[in-house]
Enzyme design. Structure first.
Site: not given
Ligand code: 4NP
Length: 155
Positions: A9, A14-16, A124, A12
């Site tokens: 994702c 939240c989703r992955s 997200d 790294n």
């Molecule tokens: P992820 O979510 O891609 O599912 O881990 C996010 C985590 C952090 C950010 C964006 C999405 N960020 O902008 O810091």
């Protein structure tokens, strides 16, 4: 052939990591031996544990992911893993951009393996509320079940 899966994702955190936890659980339940990992296309959260809300939803489903640490995807990942799943279309686009020409991993959009969800991304949840993480968990669990079902046929 041994199977190894990398979920990717953006951050790294939240989703992955949730996809990683869900597939580890589903594979264990099915008695399938595979390597599972996750990474981000971005580098903001390298070395960080998953988002507290991601840790909480995993724990609600009996899985402790507090020991996971963020890392950024590397060119070597395209050799090391047999399958790389992007959590959404934007990350798929970025993975295609960094994929080395000799990369052997099959690169796919995660939800393409879930009947009725082809072409869609896992939303997200980072900038949303807690409920978004339940949606993420449902999505990645369905995907993990689809992956296990597919590999059970192939192995
Ligand atoms: P992820 O979510 O891609 O599912 O881990 C996010 C985590 C952090 C950010 C964006 C999405 N960020 O902008 O810091």
């Amino acid at each position: 052939m041994s199977i190894s899966v990398l979920f990717v994702c953006l951050g790294n955190i939240c989703r992955s990591p949730l996809a990683e936890a869900a597939l580890r659980a589903e594979a264990a339940r099915a008695g399938l031996d595979m390597e599972v990992d996750s990474a981000g296309t971005g580098d903001w959260h390298v070395g960080s544990p998953p988002d507290k809300r991601a840790q909480a939803v995993a724990l609600r489903h009996g899985i402790d992911i507090s020991g996971y640490r963020g890392r950024q995807v590397t060119a070597e990942d395209f050799q090391r893993f047999t399958h790389i799943f992007a959590l959404d279309g934007e990350n798929l686009k970025n993975l295609r951009r960094v994929r080395p020409s000799d990369g052997s991993a099959e690169l796919r959009l995660l939800m393409d393996w879930v009947a009725g969800r082809e072409g869609s991304g896992v939303t997200d949840p980072y900038f949303g509320d807690d409920a978004g993480f339940d949606v993420t968990w449902d999505d990645v669990t369905r995907a993990a079940q689809a992956i296990v079902a597919r590999f059970q046929v192939e192995m």
